[in-house]
Scaffold this motif. Structure first.
Motif, PDB file in Angstrom:
ATOM      1  N   LEU B 308       0.808  -1.229   0.000  1.00 51.26           N
ATOM      2  CA  LEU B 308       0.000   0.000   0.000  1.00 51.26           C
ATOM      3  C   LEU B 308       0.838   1.276   0.000  1.00 51.26           C
ATOM      4  CD1 LEU B 308      -2.735   1.540   0.433  1.00 51.26           C
ATOM      5  CD2 LEU B 308      -2.349   1.270   2.873  1.00 51.26           C
ATOM      6  N   PRO B 310      -0.728   5.265  -0.018  1.00 51.61           N
ATOM      7  CA  PRO B 310      -1.928   6.078  -0.253  1.00 51.61           C
ATOM      8  C   PRO B 310      -1.738   7.012  -1.447  1.00 51.61           C
ATOM      9  CG  PRO B 310      -0.897   6.601   1.887  1.00 51.61           C
ATOM     10  CD  PRO B 310      -0.196   5.408   1.340  1.00 51.61           C
ATOM     11  N   ILE B 313      -2.572   5.008  -4.495  1.00 50.43           N
ATOM     12  CA  ILE B 313      -4.012   4.760  -4.614  1.00 50.43           C
ATOM     13  C   ILE B 313      -4.652   5.946  -5.340  1.00 50.43           C
ATOM     14  CG2 ILE B 313      -6.176   4.583  -3.304  1.00 50.43           C
ATOM     15  CD1 ILE B 313      -4.798   2.055  -2.823  1.00 50.43           C
ATOM     16  N   LEU B 340      -5.538  -2.689  -0.301  1.00 51.47           N
ATOM     17  CA  LEU B 340      -6.644  -2.169   0.500  1.00 51.47           C
ATOM     18  C   LEU B 340      -6.629  -2.759   1.904  1.00 51.47           C
ATOM     19  CD1 LEU B 340      -9.407  -2.295  -2.243  1.00 51.47           C
ATOM     20  CD2 LEU B 340      -8.114  -0.304  -1.458  1.00 51.47           C
ATOM     21  N   CYS B 343      -4.205  -1.334   4.936  1.00 47.33           N
ATOM     22  CA  CYS B 343      -4.422  -0.053   5.641  1.00 47.33           C
ATOM     23  C   CYS B 343      -4.791  -0.281   7.105  1.00 47.33           C
ATOM     24  CB  CYS B 343      -5.526   0.734   4.941  1.00 47.33           C
ATOM     25  SG  CYS B 343      -5.984   2.240   5.793  1.00 47.33           S
ATOM     26  N   GLN B 359      -7.882   9.862   1.613  1.00 43.24           N
ATOM     27  CA  GLN B 359      -7.514   8.576   1.029  1.00 43.24           C
ATOM     28  C   GLN B 359      -8.233   7.436   1.734  1.00 43.24           C
ATOM     29  OE1 GLN B 359      -5.518  10.925   2.235  1.00 43.24           O
ATOM     30  NE2 GLN B 359      -3.643  11.192   1.069  1.00 43.24           N
ATOM     31  N   ILE B 363     -10.370   4.060   0.441  1.00 47.87           N
ATOM     32  CA  ILE B 363      -9.908   2.707   0.775  1.00 47.87           C
ATOM     33  C   ILE B 363     -11.034   1.921   1.438  1.00 47.87           C
ATOM     34  CG2 ILE B 363      -8.345   1.405   2.282  1.00 47.87           C
ATOM     35  CD1 ILE B 363      -6.206   3.554   1.681  1.00 47.87           C
ATOM     36  N   ARG B 367     -13.009  -1.427   0.321  1.00 49.01           N
ATOM     37  CA  ARG B 367     -13.086  -2.585   1.222  1.00 49.01           C
ATOM     38  C   ARG B 367     -14.523  -3.041   1.390  1.00 49.01           C
ATOM     39  NH1 ARG B 367      -9.552  -1.811   6.713  1.00 49.01           N
ATOM     40  NH2 ARG B 367      -7.489  -2.216   5.872  1.00 49.01           N
TER      41      ARG B 367
END
Lengths: 254, 673
Positions: B308, B310, B313, B340, B343, B359, B363, B367
């Motif tokens: 990950l 951010p 993303i 995802l 996080c 962010q 996420i 999810r």
């Protein structure tokens, strides 16, 4: 293709089990019921087969408190039809009685495949699969870990102790006792279950009187009795060997 | 008298042509903006137009004042000088236009005269220097220092876009000075010294070349004008877009408490599968991202080696929306489930973003879709199934929830039956986890001996649902919250107290939207702070320990409580040595957002908790890491073992220090049994 899955609720072992005053049954006051784990696998296997072949899945369950939850959860996973068998379960129903009641119901549904968990921890008179197969006059394979469906036949992978497996081809219809689904039972989001509660319908069928004949009679039910506790022998390898020999001699091992 | 001679040496046709090119620029610019806005409007609705005053103030402080951008000194000053340099030059150009083509043309007056004009020239010259200094800093940083957070962009074309912005701004500044210098060299007005840079360039022209070269001036002017128009027209198509998207994004930011997560934007289809499932504000987030990478720098998952980032993303989603997808899916192909699930919901990325991107909300929304699809880690699945069935993640009966109270005499009140002042919401970890229950007993003992009127809910308590919600299982969160709220409504109390910051957060910020806010919620550190101040809790012995303290994400960053635990430690006679990352910059232990229920993937080099205990252990003279969160205690005690710090660092719950300092006899209760 019609698949019928049998599911039932069994005592949740998270709670401590207690024997009631009669001494021959569990005290139901504190019991919490949960879907028989292997039945959950049977439902998963049926849904996986549906996803692969487009089969129609019917889930059949005795009407015990909590049954709506497991049926709606099955619907949220993709089951097409939900049926609960209404009857007097209070005084205890064995698998023979249940199988006798389920036989005509299942016949009416004209299934190609009947799936059930291969066992449940409260089966006292054998598991339901072979009993049903007997009454329905159908073949039965137990401890099945995987199923392939073809026109008119199924290939079941049966697990044996010691890590052996066998693939068996069987003509449909057939009763299969599921040991484990191809994939672990999926998670169903609570919102999906709630949605299923709004959209899915649970049909009710009357069980009538249960014929429990032929089953065992319970004389006494009791908690495991604690035996003598184990002794752990400490020390060097030689010391341990010496004390072991001492113990063997004491016990009269020649 | 000093006066601005706009369009000096520029033929009239060029002046008119400039306005025609300007019109074209406006058309291209507007098309780009409309294209962007139409894309936003394809997102799901989200209400963000309340409290206009606060929103405007946000824009003033954060866009105009660049407050967050400045928190990171070097890039902050760099950006501020470029931003204000450019803004001043833009304002200068607008003033000149109004002066010449509005005031002079229509009313035959000019206001850029005398002292106004010379100060105008001076100020613009100075801001031009700021611009060039900022650009120099940017070039040095991006191409010489090369910080990690600007590297490894997910995709191509970003380097060109970054360079484009620097080149265009640089060219505008330099050609502007050259044009000014040439004009001064030729016209040599008396007030030339008021434009120090332009004057210096003019003198250089006089010294080295033909000062009467009006053609050069004319050519440079055209280049200057064209570059400026190209830059303006390209705003909606390049990184320049953040000039507009950034302030707009700041205006529409969430003004809710950080701890109050947005419910899914659609009830029928909760969660995000396709980009159109995002809200318009989330789509605006992706466009506002300047790829500055600050979020990546503070992300505990990224630091640990999880997949990950951010930053990525945001970038990947923006790219996915604006570029041909070639049949790739958003979820799975562009954004992986692993990213995802990595996080920890620590909120560090959200709190540091200079353009106020959220962010985390994107996420969590993705999810939510994964949860609906059942695409989750097997351990997480077990935890959720347990939470649904038993109300705790441990898969234990709720009847065992208060088992820890067994040795306590007198029995703790049942808040469902007896009226109490404080309802102690114990929480899962404090109730069930074997390394926590002795601390839970301590807390009960401290409460009892301080004469606090308190009770618990026994088997009526359920997991508060904070982490369940952040996993993306909204339905289960609703179910848990409903059950707790029903129990609360049957109980009589004034204040809830809990040692768990996660429960604290959700009880305080998220239960109220379900219609119950007749009580206040305290973290135990806040209650102990009050009890020590009021004298209800008597500190018998100053401990004299040198300790460090870990701010839990959900107490600190989410709810801004940094002082209460520090005051308590100080009252207990502990000398606090801060870790480098403290308070707002605290570093997550890695347990949040449901991570505590998931298996770490093999690529994880060093878990966040291990990094954190090493940070604590590196402080000289500190051998105690104080925590105020049951999950922290579990995570850090484990990390101390795996990081091989046993004997060097001890993790202690705040309650342990309180017990020591109040010289409470804990064995007393046990003897009575």
């Amino acid at each position: 293709m019609n698949i019928v899955v049998l599911a039932k609720l069994v005592p949740d072992l998270v709670e401590e089990l207690e024997i009631d005053d009669s001494g021959i049954a569990l005290d139901m006051t504190w019991l919490r019921l949960i879907i028989n784990e292997l039945d959950d696998h049977a439902i998963e296997e049926a849904i996986l087969l549906k996803e692969r072949t487009g089969a129609n899945v019917t889930v059949l369950a005795p009407d015990i408190e909590g049954v709506d939850d497991i049926l709606f959860t099955a619907a949220a996973k993709g089951a097409d039809r939900l049926i609960k068998i209404v009857g007097d379960y209070e005084s205890g129903v064995n698998n023979l009685g249940l199988a006798r009641v389920l036989t005509p119901v299942i016949k009416d549904l004209q299934p190609d495949l009947i799936l059930a968990g291969v066992e449940a921890h409260e089966d006292l008179d054998g598991s339901i699969g072979p009993l049903l197969a007997g009454y329905l006059d159908l073949p039965f394979i137990g401890y099945v870990a995987s199923i392939e469906l073809e026109e008119g036949k199924a290939t079941a992978t049966k697990e044996y102790p010691g890590g052996l497996s066998a693939e068996m081809e069987v003509a449909l219809p057939v009763v299969l006792g599921i040991q484990v689904a191809d994939e672990p039972p999926r998670y169903v989001a609570v919102s999906k279950v709630r949605q299923a509660m709004k959209t899915a319908e649970i049909e009710e069928l009357e069980a009538g009187d249960f014929d429990l004949s032929g089953g065992p009679t319970i004389d006494r039910m009791y908690q495991p009795e604690v035996g003598e506790s184990a002794t752990i022998i400490d020390g060097s390898l030689d010391d341990i060997a010496d004390s072991l020999i001492g113990i063997f001699k004491e016990l009269g091992v020649q | 008298m000093p006066i601005r001679e706009t369009f000096w040496n520029i033929p009239h046709w060029a002046e008119i042509a400039q306005y025609l090119v300007g019109l074209l620029t406006i058309l291209i610019f507007s098309y780009g903006v409309i294209r962007r806005v139409r894309r936003w409007l394809q997102g799901r609705p989200q209400r963000r137009i309340d409290r206009i005053g606060s929103r405007l103030w946000s824009v003033v402080v954060q866009a105009v004042g660049q407050a967050r951008t400045l928190q990171d000194i070097y890039p902050g000053i760099m950006h501020l000088t470029i931003f204000w340099g450019m803004i001043a030059l833009l304002i200068g150009t607008i003033l000149a236009t109004v002066d010449w083509d509005v005031a002079h043309l229509l009313f035959n007056v000019q206001f850029l005269t005398s002292w106004v004009y010379v100060s105008y020239e001076l100020i613009l010259d100075i801001f031009g220097v700021f611009l060039l200094i900022g650009l120099g800093m940017a070039i040095y940083r991006r191409y010489i220092i090369r910080p990690d957070r600007l590297a490894n962009m997910p995709g191509i074309g970003f380097k060109r876009d970054d360079a484009y912005v620097l080149i265009m701004l640089g060219l505008i500044g330099i050609t502007g000075y050259l044009v000014e210098g040439l004009r001064i060299a030729v016209a040599q007005p008396d007030w030339a010294p008021w434009s120090p840079v332009g004057n210096a360039i003019g003198n250089a022209f006089i010294a080295f070349g033909d000062p009467s070269n009006r053609f050069l001036h004319y050519a440079l002017w055209i280049i200057h004008i064209l570059i400026a128009f190209v830059a303006l027209a390209s705003i909606p198509y390049t990184k320049f877009w953040h000039l507009i998207a950034g302030p707009v994004n700041i205006f529409f930011r969430s003004l809710e408490p950080a701890g109050k997560m947005s419910a899914p934007t659609s009830e029928e289809e909760p969660g995000v599968k396709e980009w159109r499932d995002f809200s318009w504000k989330q789509l605006l987030d992706f466009e506002s991202c300047t790829r500055c990478g600050r979020c990546q720098d503070v992300c505990p998952a990224h630091a640990s080696g999880f997949s990950l980032s951010p930053r990525d993303i945001m970038i990947k989603l923006d790219t996915f929306i604006w570029q041909p997808t070639n049949g790739r899916n958003m979820l799975g192909d562009t954004i992986s489930a692993d990213e995802l699930w990595a996080c920890t919901s620590c909120q560090a990325c959200v709190d540091i973003c200079p353009v106020f991107n959220d962010q985390l909300s994107s996420i969590i929304d993705m999810r939510r879709y994964l949860v609906l699809e059942g695409d989750i880690d097997p351990q997480l699945q077990d935890a959720l199934a347990n939470l649904g069935r038993y109300g705790n993640s441990f898969g234990k009966s709720e009847r065992m929830r208060a088992k820890w109270t067994k040795p306590i005499q007198p029995k703790i009140k049942d808040a469902r039956r007896d009226e109490v002042e404080y309802l102690w919401f114990v929480g899962d970890y404090a109730s069930y986890h074997t390394s926590m229950t002795d601390k839970t007993l301590m807390m009960a003992k401290v409460f009892q001996s301080a004469g606090l009127d308190f009770g618990i809910l026994y088997d009526g308590e359920r997991n508060s649902g904070n982490d369940v919600r952040r996993v993306g299982e909204e339905g289960l969160f609703d179910m848990l919250a409903e059950k707790n709220l029903v129990t609360f409504s049957k109980s009589t109390f004034k204040t809830i107290v809990t040692s768990d910051p996660h429960s604290f957060n959700t009880l305080k910020n998220e239960y109220s939207e379900n219609g119950n806010d007749h009580y206040s919620v305290l973290h135990y550190s806040q209650l102990f702070d009050q009890m020590i101040t009021s004298g209800q809790l008597n500190v018998a012995r100053k401990l004299g320990y040198k300790v460090t303290y870990h701010d839990p994400c959900y107490l600190g960053r989410y709810n801004g409580e940094y002082d209460a635990p520090r005051r308590v430690m100080s009252a207990l006679g502990c000398e606090l040595v801060e870790m480098p990352r403290n308070k707002e910059n605290t570093f997550c232990c890695g347990a949040g957002g449901g991570r505590i229920w998931m298996e770490d993937p093999p690529e994880v080099a060093e878990r966040p908790a291990e990094m954190r205990v090493k940070e604590a252990a590196s402080l000289s003279g500190v051998s105690i890491l104080v925590v105020a969160c049951p999950k922290d205690l579990v995570m850090f005690q484990d990390a101390v073992k795996t990081a091989d710090l046993e004997g060097k660092l001890v993790v202690k719950d705040l309650i342990e220090l309180i017990v020591e300092a109040t010289e409470m006899n804990l064995s007393e209760t046990e003897e009575q049994n």
